[in-house]
Design a protein around this motif. Structure first.
Motif, PDB file in Angstrom:
ATOM      1  N   ASN A  36       4.346  45.901 -42.273  1.00  0.00           N
ATOM      2  CA  ASN A  36       4.257  45.383 -40.908  1.00  0.00           C
ATOM      3  C   ASN A  36       3.254  46.215 -40.118  1.00  0.00           C
ATOM      4  O   ASN A  36       2.922  47.337 -40.514  1.00  0.00           O
ATOM      5  CB  ASN A  36       5.629  45.342 -40.217  1.00  0.00           C
ATOM      6  CG  ASN A  36       6.265  46.715 -40.110  1.00  0.00           C
ATOM      7  OD1 ASN A  36       5.669  47.655 -39.601  1.00  0.00           O
ATOM      8  ND2 ASN A  36       7.490  46.838 -40.616  1.00  0.00           N
ATOM      9  N   ASP A  57       2.074  41.560 -47.872  1.00  0.00           N
ATOM     10  CA  ASP A  57       1.721  41.544 -46.451  1.00  0.00           C
ATOM     11  C   ASP A  57       1.551  40.128 -45.912  1.00  0.00           C
ATOM     12  O   ASP A  57       0.964  39.263 -46.564  1.00  0.00           O
ATOM     13  CB  ASP A  57       0.459  42.380 -46.218  1.00  0.00           C
ATOM     14  CG  ASP A  57       0.733  43.863 -46.429  1.00  0.00           C
ATOM     15  OD1 ASP A  57       1.804  44.331 -45.989  1.00  0.00           O
ATOM     16  OD2 ASP A  57      -0.104  44.547 -47.035  1.00  0.00           O
ATOM     17  N   ASP A  58       2.063  39.915 -44.692  1.00  0.00           N
ATOM     18  CA  ASP A  58       2.036  38.595 -44.067  1.00  0.00           C
ATOM     19  C   ASP A  58       0.694  38.336 -43.371  1.00  0.00           C
ATOM     20  O   ASP A  58      -0.215  39.172 -43.411  1.00  0.00           O
ATOM     21  CB  ASP A  58       3.206  38.429 -43.095  1.00  0.00           C
ATOM     22  CG  ASP A  58       3.136  39.378 -41.895  1.00  0.00           C
ATOM     23  OD1 ASP A  58       2.065  39.988 -41.628  1.00  0.00           O
ATOM     24  OD2 ASP A  58       4.169  39.505 -41.200  1.00  0.00           O
ATOM     25  N   GLN A  59       0.594  37.196 -42.716  1.00  0.00           N
ATOM     26  CA  GLN A  59      -0.657  36.797 -42.076  1.00  0.00           C
ATOM     27  C   GLN A  59      -1.058  37.735 -40.941  1.00  0.00           C
ATOM     28  O   GLN A  59      -2.243  37.889 -40.659  1.00  0.00           O
ATOM     29  CB  GLN A  59      -0.582  35.346 -41.573  1.00  0.00           C
ATOM     30  CG  GLN A  59       0.281  35.119 -40.356  1.00  0.00           C
ATOM     31  CD  GLN A  59       1.766  34.921 -40.669  1.00  0.00           C
ATOM     32  OE1 GLN A  59       2.203  35.075 -41.810  1.00  0.00           O
ATOM     33  NE2 GLN A  59       2.536  34.580 -39.664  1.00  0.00           N
ATOM     34  N   HIS A  60      -0.095  38.403 -40.300  1.00  0.00           N
ATOM     35  CA  HIS A  60      -0.438  39.342 -39.221  1.00  0.00           C
ATOM     36  C   HIS A  60      -1.197  40.543 -39.785  1.00  0.00           C
ATOM     37  O   HIS A  60      -2.225  40.945 -39.230  1.00  0.00           O
ATOM     38  CB  HIS A  60       0.823  39.799 -38.488  1.00  0.00           C
ATOM     39  CG  HIS A  60       1.605  38.686 -37.890  1.00  0.00           C
ATOM     40  ND1 HIS A  60       1.136  37.932 -36.833  1.00  0.00           N
ATOM     41  CD2 HIS A  60       2.805  38.164 -38.220  1.00  0.00           C
ATOM     42  CE1 HIS A  60       2.023  37.007 -36.531  1.00  0.00           C
ATOM     43  NE2 HIS A  60       3.050  37.115 -37.363  1.00  0.00           N
TER      44      HIS A  60
END
Length: 173
Positions: A36, A57-60
């Protein structure tokens, strides 16, 4: 001379001792699976940060950090990506990146296995700092600290933060 703190696979958890053990570094490098943006926000507030995103890891995170980083520190070219295989068994992406960038240092994460190895066939130093987060099969949280002085990579240190805190909690039950 530039002092580097290298970590990977935080998975959203940052040991507080990072700030003590990296207090004298000039830059921090994160080789993916950040978890994050709170992790990287804390690191960026502390020291200049170079990072790549990892497979969890996410799109952010992916919108803030690239898949690969190619940069030069002093006279040393560095290529960093998250998933790379291992020396002698590189992933296609890592092989292509090495062929295109001809790095002196190749940095990756993903395996949670700390490895510092000279790859003479590729003329590079392979660095995987292991994992300093709480998720994965590793039991000891690790990172690396070293310095680049001109074209020399010196003072390579393995940092052990200790047993994963979630394992410490299991021990107390």
């Amino acid at each position: 001379m530039v002092k580097i703190g290298l970590l990977s696979d935080t998975h959203g958890f940052l040991p507080e001792r990072v700030f003590e053990l990296f207090k004298d570094v000039d830059e921090i490098w994160h080789a993916g699976d950040i978890g994050n943006l709170e992790v990287t926000d804390r690191l960026k507030a502390f020291k200049p940060l170079r990072a790549v995103y990892g497979n969890i890891d996410d799109q952010h995170v992916r919108s803030e950090f690239p898949e690969d980083q190619i940069f030069q520190v002093e006279d040393v070219v560095v290529s960093m990506t998250h998933i790379a295989g291992r020396p002698g068994k590189y992933s296609k992406h890592a092989s292509d990146l090495i062929r295109e960038t001809k790095p002196h240092i190749f940095v990756c994460g993903h395996s949670h296995i700390l490895l510092v190895q000279q790859d003479k066939s590729k003329n590079l130093l392979w660095l995987n700092p292991g994992a300093c987060g709480n998720k994965g099969f590793h039991s000891i949280q690790t990172a690396l600290r070293f310095q680049i002085n001109g074209d020399k990579i010196e003072q390579m240190e393995v940092i052990e933060f200790g047993k994963r805190s979630d394992l410490n909690n299991e021990d107390k039950n």
